[in-house]
Design a protein around this motif. Structure first.
Motif, PDB file in Angstrom:
ATOM      1  N   LEU A  29       0.830  -1.210   0.000  1.00  0.00           N
ATOM      2  CA  LEU A  29       0.000   0.000   0.000  1.00  0.00           C
ATOM      3  C   LEU A  29       0.863   1.259   0.000  1.00  0.00           C
ATOM      4  CD1 LEU A  29      -2.809  -1.058   2.490  1.00  0.00           C
ATOM      5  CD2 LEU A  29      -3.065  -0.609   0.041  1.00  0.00           C
ATOM      6  N   TYR A  30       1.960   1.219   0.728  1.00  0.00           N
ATOM      7  CA  TYR A  30       2.883   2.358   0.761  1.00  0.00           C
ATOM      8  C   TYR A  30       3.440   2.623  -0.642  1.00  0.00           C
ATOM      9  CZ  TYR A  30       7.131   4.994   1.774  1.00  0.00           C
ATOM     10  OH  TYR A  30       8.137   5.921   1.777  1.00  0.00           O
ATOM     11  N   ARG A  31       3.913   1.560  -1.286  1.00  0.00           N
ATOM     12  CA  ARG A  31       4.477   1.722  -2.634  1.00  0.00           C
ATOM     13  C   ARG A  31       3.409   2.131  -3.642  1.00  0.00           C
ATOM     14  NH1 ARG A  31       7.958  -2.832  -1.182  1.00  0.00           N
ATOM     15  NH2 ARG A  31       6.274  -4.196  -1.814  1.00  0.00           N
ATOM     16  N   ARG A  32       2.169   1.696  -3.426  1.00  0.00           N
ATOM     17  CA  ARG A  32       1.077   2.039  -4.351  1.00  0.00           C
ATOM     18  C   ARG A  32       0.884   3.550  -4.430  1.00  0.00           C
ATOM     19  NH1 ARG A  32      -4.694  -0.468  -3.339  1.00  0.00           N
ATOM     20  NH2 ARG A  32      -3.506  -2.378  -3.613  1.00  0.00           N
ATOM     21  N   PHE A  33       1.156   4.250  -3.335  1.00  0.00           N
ATOM     22  CA  PHE A  33       1.043   5.705  -3.367  1.00  0.00           C
ATOM     23  C   PHE A  33       2.363   6.359  -3.770  1.00  0.00           C
ATOM     24  CE2 PHE A  33       1.368   9.971  -1.779  1.00  0.00           C
ATOM     25  CZ  PHE A  33       0.143  10.516  -2.099  1.00  0.00           C
ATOM     26  N   ILE A  34       3.450   5.940  -3.137  1.00  0.00           N
ATOM     27  CA  ILE A  34       4.729   6.629  -3.284  1.00  0.00           C
ATOM     28  C   ILE A  34       5.275   6.577  -4.706  1.00  0.00           C
ATOM     29  CG2 ILE A  34       7.165   6.533  -2.584  1.00  0.00           C
ATOM     30  CD1 ILE A  34       5.281   7.916  -0.591  1.00  0.00           C
ATOM     31  N   GLY A  74       6.975  27.871 -11.495  1.00  0.00           N
ATOM     32  CA  GLY A  74       7.806  27.726 -10.298  1.00  0.00           C
ATOM     33  C   GLY A  74       6.973  27.709  -9.033  1.00  0.00           C
ATOM     34  N   LEU A  75       6.017  28.607  -8.926  1.00  0.00           N
ATOM     35  CA  LEU A  75       5.154  28.639  -7.739  1.00  0.00           C
ATOM     36  C   LEU A  75       4.271  27.396  -7.662  1.00  0.00           C
ATOM     37  CD1 LEU A  75       4.187  32.418  -7.711  1.00  0.00           C
ATOM     38  CD2 LEU A  75       5.781  31.220  -6.181  1.00  0.00           C
ATOM     39  N   LEU A  76       3.859  26.900  -8.820  1.00  0.00           N
ATOM     40  CA  LEU A  76       3.046  25.677  -8.830  1.00  0.00           C
ATOM     41  C   LEU A  76       3.846  24.454  -8.362  1.00  0.00           C
ATOM     42  CD1 LEU A  76       0.861  26.147 -12.025  1.00  0.00           C
ATOM     43  CD2 LEU A  76       0.125  26.209  -9.627  1.00  0.00           C
ATOM     44  N   GLN A  77       5.180  24.515  -8.452  1.00  0.00           N
ATOM     45  CA  GLN A  77       6.001  23.431  -7.901  1.00  0.00           C
ATOM     46  C   GLN A  77       5.773  23.329  -6.392  1.00  0.00           C
ATOM     47  OE1 GLN A  77       8.106  21.199  -9.563  1.00  0.00           O
ATOM     48  NE2 GLN A  77       7.140  22.070 -11.374  1.00  0.00           N
ATOM     49  N   PHE A  78       5.731  24.483  -5.720  1.00  0.00           N
ATOM     50  CA  PHE A  78       5.466  24.490  -4.276  1.00  0.00           C
ATOM     51  C   PHE A  78       4.053  23.994  -3.980  1.00  0.00           C
ATOM     52  CE2 PHE A  78       8.887  27.619  -4.568  1.00  0.00           C
ATOM     53  CZ  PHE A  78       9.746  27.141  -3.593  1.00  0.00           C
ATOM     54  N   VAL A  79       3.101  24.455  -4.750  1.00  0.00           N
ATOM     55  CA  VAL A  79       1.706  24.039  -4.554  1.00  0.00           C
ATOM     56  C   VAL A  79       1.586  22.527  -4.723  1.00  0.00           C
ATOM     57  CG1 VAL A  79      -0.639  24.211  -5.480  1.00  0.00           C
ATOM     58  CG2 VAL A  79       0.764  26.276  -5.236  1.00  0.00           C
ATOM     59  N   SER A  80       2.216  21.986  -5.757  1.00  0.00           N
ATOM     60  CA  SER A  80       2.127  20.540  -5.988  1.00  0.00           C
ATOM     61  C   SER A  80       2.828  19.761  -4.873  1.00  0.00           C
ATOM     62  CB  SER A  80       2.687  20.160  -7.360  1.00  0.00           C
ATOM     63  OG  SER A  80       4.062  20.464  -7.447  1.00  0.00           O
ATOM     64  N   THR A  81       3.936  20.283  -4.345  1.00  0.00           N
ATOM     65  CA  THR A  81       4.627  19.616  -3.239  1.00  0.00           C
ATOM     66  C   THR A  81       3.717  19.523  -2.017  1.00  0.00           C
ATOM     67  OG1 THR A  81       6.786  20.363  -4.017  1.00  0.00           O
ATOM     68  CG2 THR A  81       6.624  19.717  -1.705  1.00  0.00           C
ATOM     69  N   PHE A  82       3.102  20.633  -1.649  1.00  0.00           N
ATOM     70  CA  PHE A  82       2.195  20.624  -0.505  1.00  0.00           C
ATOM     71  C   PHE A  82       0.946  19.786  -0.786  1.00  0.00           C
ATOM     72  CE2 PHE A  82       4.651  24.474   0.499  1.00  0.00           C
ATOM     73  CZ  PHE A  82       5.114  24.080   1.751  1.00  0.00           C
ATOM     74  N   GLY A  83       0.476  19.805  -2.026  1.00  0.00           N
ATOM     75  CA  GLY A  83      -0.674  18.978  -2.396  1.00  0.00           C
ATOM     76  C   GLY A  83      -0.376  17.495  -2.253  1.00  0.00           C
ATOM     77  N   ILE A  84       0.800  17.074  -2.712  1.00  0.00           N
ATOM     78  CA  ILE A  84       1.181  15.665  -2.581  1.00  0.00           C
ATOM     79  C   ILE A  84       1.327  15.291  -1.107  1.00  0.00           C
ATOM     80  CG2 ILE A  84       3.060  14.013  -2.991  1.00  0.00           C
ATOM     81  CD1 ILE A  84       3.423  15.395  -5.749  1.00  0.00           C
ATOM     82  N   ALA A  85       1.918  16.186  -0.308  1.00  0.00           N
ATOM     83  CA  ALA A  85       2.056  15.916   1.133  1.00  0.00           C
ATOM     84  C   ALA A  85       0.681  15.766   1.783  1.00  0.00           C
ATOM     85  CB  ALA A  85       2.849  17.026   1.808  1.00  0.00           C
ATOM     86  N   TRP A  86      -0.248  16.621   1.418  1.00  0.00           N
ATOM     87  CA  TRP A  86      -1.611  16.550   1.971  1.00  0.00           C
ATOM     88  C   TRP A  86      -2.295  15.245   1.546  1.00  0.00           C
ATOM     89  CZ3 TRP A  86      -6.473  16.889  -0.540  1.00  0.00           C
ATOM     90  CH2 TRP A  86      -7.561  17.007   0.340  1.00  0.00           C
ATOM     91  N   LEU A  87      -2.175  14.893   0.256  1.00  0.00           N
ATOM     92  CA  LEU A  87      -2.770  13.647  -0.229  1.00  0.00           C
ATOM     93  C   LEU A  87      -2.156  12.438   0.473  1.00  0.00           C
ATOM     94  CD1 LEU A  87      -3.011  14.331  -4.064  1.00  0.00           C
ATOM     95  CD2 LEU A  87      -4.910  14.069  -2.448  1.00  0.00           C
ATOM     96  N   SER A  92      -2.301   7.937   4.040  1.00  0.00           N
ATOM     97  CA  SER A  92      -1.665   7.238   5.154  1.00  0.00           C
ATOM     98  C   SER A  92      -2.645   7.023   6.298  1.00  0.00           C
ATOM     99  CB  SER A  92      -0.456   8.033   5.636  1.00  0.00           C
ATOM    100  OG  SER A  92       0.115   7.430   6.763  1.00  0.00           O
ATOM    101  N   THR A  93      -3.393   8.053   6.629  1.00  0.00           N
ATOM    102  CA  THR A  93      -4.360   7.946   7.718  1.00  0.00           C
ATOM    103  C   THR A  93      -5.419   6.884   7.419  1.00  0.00           C
ATOM    104  OG1 THR A  93      -4.033  10.257   8.305  1.00  0.00           O
ATOM    105  CG2 THR A  93      -6.074   9.236   9.065  1.00  0.00           C
ATOM    106  N   THR A  94      -5.837   6.814   6.191  1.00  0.00           N
ATOM    107  CA  THR A  94      -6.896   5.883   5.804  1.00  0.00           C
ATOM    108  C   THR A  94      -6.396   4.453   5.603  1.00  0.00           C
ATOM    109  OG1 THR A  94      -8.022   7.694   4.684  1.00  0.00           O
ATOM    110  CG2 THR A  94      -8.725   5.468   4.115  1.00  0.00           C
ATOM    111  N   HIS A  95      -5.264   4.303   4.916  1.00  0.00           N
ATOM    112  CA  HIS A  95      -4.831   2.973   4.492  1.00  0.00           C
ATOM    113  C   HIS A  95      -3.648   2.404   5.278  1.00  0.00           C
ATOM    114  CE1 HIS A  95      -6.973   4.592   0.974  1.00  0.00           C
ATOM    115  NE2 HIS A  95      -7.386   3.351   0.840  1.00  0.00           N
ATOM    116  N   LEU A  96      -2.681   3.239   5.629  1.00  0.00           N
ATOM    117  CA  LEU A  96      -1.454   2.727   6.232  1.00  0.00           C
ATOM    118  C   LEU A  96      -1.507   2.670   7.757  1.00  0.00           C
ATOM    119  CD1 LEU A  96       1.159   4.625   4.019  1.00  0.00           C
ATOM    120  CD2 LEU A  96       0.156   2.360   3.658  1.00  0.00           C
TER     121      LEU A  96
END
Length: 125
Positions: A29-34, A74-87, A92-96
């Protein structure tokens, strides 16, 4: 200390837990997301770099005021980083976390029983 000495010292409960289907499922499950998240992010970052190198005219296009396409990318790089962290946090909370908590409970129970057995044997001696 050689790696073999260190391996010989670890608690056998780790081998027991690693052999469990739940642990295999947790890793899967970890690898399925990462793996997909990493591939998508690196592709997105690679697009940004390639566009900056080979599509300078497009990247320099002013969108409004002094804001150009490159700055937005460039700014969207930061947005996508935080978005991936949030997802990942939600995933993780649900599956891991439930599987990890189950394995942790088994580990704690095994450690407690070993400790009780060792204490019991110590009092018998």
């Amino acid at each position: 200390m050689s790696p073999h000495d260190q391996a010989a010292r670890h608690d056998p409960i780790y081998d027991h837990l690693a052999a469990k289907d739940e642990f295999t499922r947790l890793r899967s499950l970890y690898r399925r997301f990462i793996v997909p998240a990493t591939v998508v992010f690196l592709a997105w970052y690679g697009l940004y770099v390639v566009m900056s190198m080979f599509a300078g005219e497009f990247m320099n296009r002013v969108l409004f005021a002094n804001i150009n396409v490159a700055l937005v990318f460039g700014l969207l790089q930061f947005v996508s980083t935080f978005g991936i962290a949030w997802l990942y946090s939600r995933y993780s909370t649900t599956h891991l976390d439930p599987l990890a908590a189950q394995l942790n409970e088994e580990y704690d129970a095994d450690r407690a029983s070993r400790s009780d057995n060792a204490t019991h044997r110590k009092h018998e001696a």
